[in-house]
Design an enzyme around this catalytic site. Structure first.
Site, PDB file in Angstrom:
ATOM      1  N   TYR A  24      81.465  -8.278  87.795  1.00  0.00           N
ATOM      2  CA  TYR A  24      80.198  -8.780  88.334  1.00  0.00           C
ATOM      3  C   TYR A  24      78.968  -7.969  87.912  1.00  0.00           C
ATOM      4  CZ  TYR A  24      83.370 -11.468  91.254  1.00  0.00           C
ATOM      5  OH  TYR A  24      84.360 -12.318  91.682  1.00  0.00           O
ATOM      6  N   HIS A 101      77.448 -19.094  89.019  1.00  0.00           N
ATOM      7  CA  HIS A 101      78.535 -18.117  89.077  1.00  0.00           C
ATOM      8  C   HIS A 101      78.214 -16.990  88.110  1.00  0.00           C
ATOM      9  CE1 HIS A 101      80.798 -20.699  91.629  1.00  0.00           C
ATOM     10  NE2 HIS A 101      80.583 -21.696  90.791  1.00  0.00           N
TER      11      HIS A 101
HETATM   12  O1  CA2 Z   1      81.360 -15.396  89.597  1.00  0.00           O
HETATM   13  C1  CA2 Z   1      80.877 -15.676  90.695  1.00  0.00           C
HETATM   14  O2  CA2 Z   1      79.677 -15.590  90.957  1.00  0.00           O
HETATM   15  C2  CA2 Z   1      81.822 -16.112  91.821  1.00  0.00           C
HETATM   16  O3  CA2 Z   1      81.174 -17.154  92.544  1.00  0.00           O
HETATM   17  C3  CA2 Z   1      82.019 -14.901  92.709  1.00  0.00           C
HETATM   18  C4  CA2 Z   1      83.051 -15.103  93.812  1.00  0.00           C
HETATM   19  C5  CA2 Z   1      84.346 -15.680  93.260  1.00  0.00           C
HETATM   20  O4  CA2 Z   1      85.236 -16.000  94.316  1.00  0.00           O
HETATM   21  C6  CA2 Z   1      84.098 -16.926  92.422  1.00  0.00           C
HETATM   22  O5  CA2 Z   1      85.329 -17.365  91.892  1.00  0.00           O
HETATM   23  C7  CA2 Z   1      83.131 -16.634  91.290  1.00  0.00           C
HETATM   24  C8  CA2 Z   1      83.372 -13.797  94.523  1.00  0.00           C
HETATM   25  C9  CA2 Z   1      82.195 -13.062  95.050  1.00  0.00           C
HETATM   26  C10 CA2 Z   1      82.636 -11.673  95.406  1.00  0.00           C
HETATM   27  O6  CA2 Z   1      81.697 -10.773  94.869  1.00  0.00           O
HETATM   28  C11 CA2 Z   1      82.037  -9.455  94.784  1.00  0.00           C
HETATM   29  C12 CA2 Z   1      81.125  -8.642  94.184  1.00  0.00           C
HETATM   30  C13 CA2 Z   1      81.406  -7.306  94.023  1.00  0.00           C
HETATM   31  C14 CA2 Z   1      82.594  -6.775  94.509  1.00  0.00           C
HETATM   32  C15 CA2 Z   1      83.514  -7.596  95.114  1.00  0.00           C
HETATM   33  C16 CA2 Z   1      83.224  -8.939  95.265  1.00  0.00           C
END
Ligand code: CA2
Length: 144
Positions: A24, A101
């Protein structure tokens, strides 16, 4: 037409910048909200930002947007892949929305390949990191 955009970030996006930088990146949720607001300002739009780990809070924010927003930018987090309820809220308010995303969901686990929002989103921005939020605003404004 209202000059306001709702920015909605779903569950766990408050963790941005603290964990999983290889997936991310290192930008925080505050960075995301700033980038989105700065881009919107270029088009004379303001942004109301909400992040919640609770589906119902997001639904209420989407319903409220019907009163004073022209469009919605949403990263639903994991709800993307599970939530008919969120889809119904977004179609229910009839506001154009961008699905964002940060990561390339198609390069990840198969369960991330399906989105309940994909076919009803006006704009989709996938795998462009947090700059994708700025792209979403630009594409959404062009759509309005
Ligand atoms: O890629 C994306 O933006 C997602 O929407 C992020 C979601 C995931 O479930 C989707 O499949 C794709 C997860 C968000 C969690 O974000 C975090 C950020 C940093 C550390 C842990 C989780």
């Amino acid at each position: 037409m209202s000059r306001r955009i709702l920015l909605a970030n779903g569950p766990n996006l408050n963790l941005l910048g603290t964990r999983e930088p290889e997936v991310y990146g290192t930008a925080t949720l505050a960075d995301v909200e700033r980038i989105t607001a700065e881009t919107a300002a270029e088009f004379n739009f303001e942004v109301r930002a909400v992040q919640s780990n609770h589906e119902g809070v997001l639904i209420d924010a989407i319903h409220a947007a019907r009163e004073d927003c022209a469009a919605i930018v949403i990263n639903p987090g994991g709800l993307t892949h599970t939530s008919v309820v969120l889809r119904d809220a977004l179609t229910g308010v009839s506001l154009p929305f961008a699905e964002v995303h940060i990561s390339d969901v198609y390069a990840r686990e198969e369960f991330r390949h399906h989105s309940y929002l994909h076919d009803v989103a006006a704009v989709r921005v996938i795998g462009r990191g947090v700059d994708g939020y700025a792209d979403a605003v630009r594409e959404l404004v062009a759509h309005l």
